[in-house]
Motif scaffolding. Structure first.
Motif, short mmCIF file in Angstrom:
data_model
loop_
_atom_site.label_atom_id
_atom_site.label_comp_id
_atom_site.label_asym_id
_atom_site.label_seq_id
_atom_site.Cartn_x
_atom_site.Cartn_y
_atom_site.Cartn_z
N ILE A 91 -2.49 -7.04 -9.74
CA ILE A 91 -2.01 -7.08 -8.15
C ILE A 91 -0.96 -6.22 -7.77
N LEU A 92 0.10 -6.21 -8.49
CA LEU A 92 1.28 -5.27 -8.45
C LEU A 92 0.89 -3.86 -8.28
N SER A 93 -0.06 -3.44 -9.41
CA SER A 93 -0.26 -2.18 -9.39
C SER A 93 -0.91 -1.70 -8.14
N LEU A 94 -1.69 -2.63 -7.56
CA LEU A 94 -2.75 -2.14 -6.32
C LEU A 94 -1.52 -2.15 -5.22
N ALA A 95 -0.58 -3.04 -5.22
CA ALA A 95 0.30 -2.72 -4.03
C ALA A 95 1.13 -1.51 -4.19
N PHE A 96 1.78 -1.05 -5.66
CA PHE A 96 2.30 0.19 -5.56
C PHE A 96 1.52 1.26 -5.27
N TYR A 97 -0.14 1.24 -5.38
CA TYR A 97 -0.98 2.35 -4.80
C TYR A 97 -0.87 2.40 -3.46
N ARG A 98 -0.75 1.12 -2.79
CA ARG A 98 -1.10 1.29 -1.25
C ARG A 98 0.33 1.90 -0.88
N ILE A 99 1.41 1.54 -1.52
CA ILE A 99 2.78 1.96 -1.13
C ILE A 99 2.89 3.65 -1.52
N LEU A 100 2.19 4.04 -2.48
CA LEU A 100 2.55 5.52 -3.04
C LEU A 100 1.41 6.33 -2.32
N THR A 101 0.26 5.74 -1.95
CA THR A 101 -0.61 6.69 -1.40
C THR A 101 0.01 7.71 -0.34
N PRO A 102 0.78 7.30 0.64
CA PRO A 102 1.13 8.28 1.46
C PRO A 102 2.01 9.41 0.84
N VAL A 103 2.73 9.24 -0.02
CA VAL A 103 3.48 10.15 -0.93
C VAL A 103 2.67 11.28 -1.59
N SER A 104 1.83 10.97 -2.37
CA SER A 104 0.88 11.59 -3.40
C SER A 104 -0.29 10.76 -3.42
#
Length: 90
Positions: A30-43
């Protein structure tokens, strides 16, 4: 055989430990999915690579952790314990 005796004596603690690890793996997913959503705008590509590597790591560790149930089976199996002499079991 000391470890097998310990697992037989404290089977509930061993099972709780396995369940605890599975909960940690689920929360990591679940935490990795949250990181994905947070980091998607960066790259998006790097975020996807990080997500896939974390999910691969988590899936492999879950398989390894679930093999701990085999330890419970062997520690309780009479056929497995019959392979040892009485001196080895003490």
């Amino acid at each position: 055989m000391i470890i097998a005796n310990f697992i037989q004596t404290h089977e509930l603690l061993f099972r709780i430990g396995i369940a605890d690890h599975v909960i940690v793996f689920m929360s990591g997913t679940i935490l990795s999915l949250a990181f994905y959503r947070i980091l998607t705008p960066v790259s998006k590509n790097l975020a996807l690579l990080a997500l896939l590597s974390i999910l691969l790591h988590t899936s492999l560790t879950v398989v390894i952790e679930l093999s701990s149930f085999m330890v419970l089976f062997l520690a309780k199996s009479k056929e497995y314990l019959a392979a040892f002499q009485t001196e080895q079991l003490q």
